[in-house]
Design an enzyme around this catalytic site. Sequence first.
Site, short mmCIF file in Angstrom:
data_model
loop_
_atom_site.label_atom_id
_atom_site.label_comp_id
_atom_site.label_asym_id
_atom_site.label_seq_id
_atom_site.Cartn_x
_atom_site.Cartn_y
_atom_site.Cartn_z
N ASP A 151 5.22 5.09 1.30
CA ASP A 151 6.42 4.96 0.26
C ASP A 151 7.28 4.25 0.86
OD1 ASP A 151 6.40 6.78 1.72
OD2 ASP A 151 8.70 7.17 1.09
N GLU A 152 7.62 3.03 0.44
CA GLU A 152 8.47 2.27 1.16
C GLU A 152 8.30 1.54 2.24
OE1 GLU A 152 12.68 5.21 0.23
OE2 GLU A 152 11.91 5.50 1.76
N TRP A 203 7.96 9.97 -7.46
CA TRP A 203 8.95 9.91 -6.97
C TRP A 203 10.00 9.20 -7.45
CZ3 TRP A 203 12.17 6.94 -3.46
CH2 TRP A 203 11.64 6.02 -3.61
N TYR A 238 15.08 15.67 -5.79
CA TYR A 238 15.19 15.62 -4.29
C TYR A 238 16.53 16.86 -4.70
CZ TYR A 238 12.01 11.67 -3.53
OH TYR A 238 10.87 11.13 -3.38
N THR A 271 15.76 15.19 4.78
CA THR A 271 16.78 16.06 5.96
C THR A 271 17.88 15.02 7.07
OG1 THR A 271 15.28 16.24 7.88
CG2 THR A 271 15.72 17.97 5.91
N GLU A 272 18.18 14.13 6.11
CA GLU A 272 18.98 13.14 7.20
C GLU A 272 20.21 14.07 7.35
OE1 GLU A 272 17.53 11.99 4.45
OE2 GLU A 272 16.35 9.99 4.57
C1 ACM Z 1 9.83 9.18 -0.82
O1 ACM Z 1 11.79 9.75 -1.15
N1 ACM Z 1 10.59 7.55 0.08
C2 ACM Z 1 9.52 9.35 -0.98
#
Ligand code: ACM
EC number: 3.2.1.52
Length: 530
Positions: free
Chosen positions: A292-293, A360, A385, A436-437
Amino acid sequence: MIPRPSLLRDLSASYVLTSGVTVSGDLVDAVRTALAGLDPLPGDSGEIDVRRDPSLGEEAYRLTVGSRGVEIAAGGRAGAFYAAQSLRQLLPDASYRFSSGGSWPVPGVRVEDAPRYAWRGLHLDVARHFFPKREILRLIDLMAVHKLNRLHLHLVDDQGWRVESRAYPLLHEVASHRPRTATNYYREPETYDDVPHGGYYTLDDLAEMGAYARSRCVTIVPEIDVPGHASAILAAYPEFGATGERHDVLDRWGISPAILSPLPPTVEFLTTIFDELLGALGETPYVHIGGDEVVLDHWAASAEIAAYRESLGLATANDLQAWFLRRLADALAERGARAVVWDEAFVSGGLRQDTVVMPWRGMNVGRRAAAAGHDVVATPVFPLYFDYAEASSPDEPMAIGDAITLSDVAAFSPAPAEWTEEERGHVLGVQAQLWTERVPDARTVDYRLWPRACALAEVAWAGSASDDFPGRLGEHLGRLDALGVEYRPLDGPRPWQRRRPHRPAGVRVTEVMARIDAMTHHAESTRPSI
Ligand code: ACM
């Protein structure tokens, strides 16, 4: 009961269970584990009798409580375990507390039950904030109460690496901690707490967590998120990075350009990590490899990586990412595990057919993955989320945005009716994510997960939440109280659960997703339809 069983019929005769109740039959150990605290004892002709019924699925069961005691028929160990969990929900709330001796009236019932979905998951990000082993064991117990059965642990991100490695010890020595942590979000200038944060699971911890989970019918799905989100790994071993530069374990949030190299030494490094992980956890049918990302700028800028890509006959950095993740999935397959990826990896193409996709960024991309024949676990930001606030209220503790409510979760359909039968057939199940940031401690984990995870469990087990879910949830909160869960009360936070400073007001899900799109500009945008 939560989750709702397929069939629950009241019978006239009832029974009284006492501490030290005897259990007999085929699957005694599963029932004793589920009823721990009631001190169940094995016996020859027990008050609870358990029989295996091969006509039932592994997780399915029938439970009958009558004047002569409790009869359980179960397809397999999981069925017996879930029958005993249902039995416990028939007892008073106090049965969830430790007591030295007790006597519990059980109403006469007939229950017939089986889950709608095989994958009933919770994800916990232990990288942004670390949660020690004792919290994981407790979470597994809470999942078991709710018949949730997949615990996805996000074990590495830019902000920390959370597993011992004997082959690469700098991972736990260097990458497992940061000197400080950002205390704000979406706001300049950044502020920090100047408090070191860190921790990791030893391989012995992982072995214990794996065994503990299995005994409670929970499968741990470890995630090693690559090739992006790599700052912590590259703080320890910069040679596995695209630039060779040393990075710091990140002390702030957002998406970093730190990326692993796709060259063979990195693949070898990661397969060694897989071996250590699988060796410790024990039977591990799924390993999540992220995808991801990913910010591919450093791959595009590297002459060595470009030459490697061309040697493979691949046209773009995106194709190279697909190739890299496929190599890792092949390595996992050789080790008996299926790869799981976030949806960007599906969009990049080239996945093994058996790779499980977690959409997601919304159910549209989930449908595309299912139509392409991939098994899918529904994980869309909205409404799954749980790092989003549960209400758009200034009282809520700091969150990435708002709002994802209990009723949003209860209304979710993992396999929407408008999908084709074949697409729906590829939906393995559903999973909530807790990033959990902004979840600094276990008390906040409780607040964010519960009771939204009760709605998740209802959807995952029963397929949908019924009209009487709110009423049953109201009763269920008494069980959570007895279990010591610091859930979010239905009417909002208690005084000590209220907002912390720096909470950005009213950042909506769509705004957060647009920011992520802008930062990961190589990837095809798949904005969620919300
Ligand atoms: C994600 O929220 N980057 C999977």
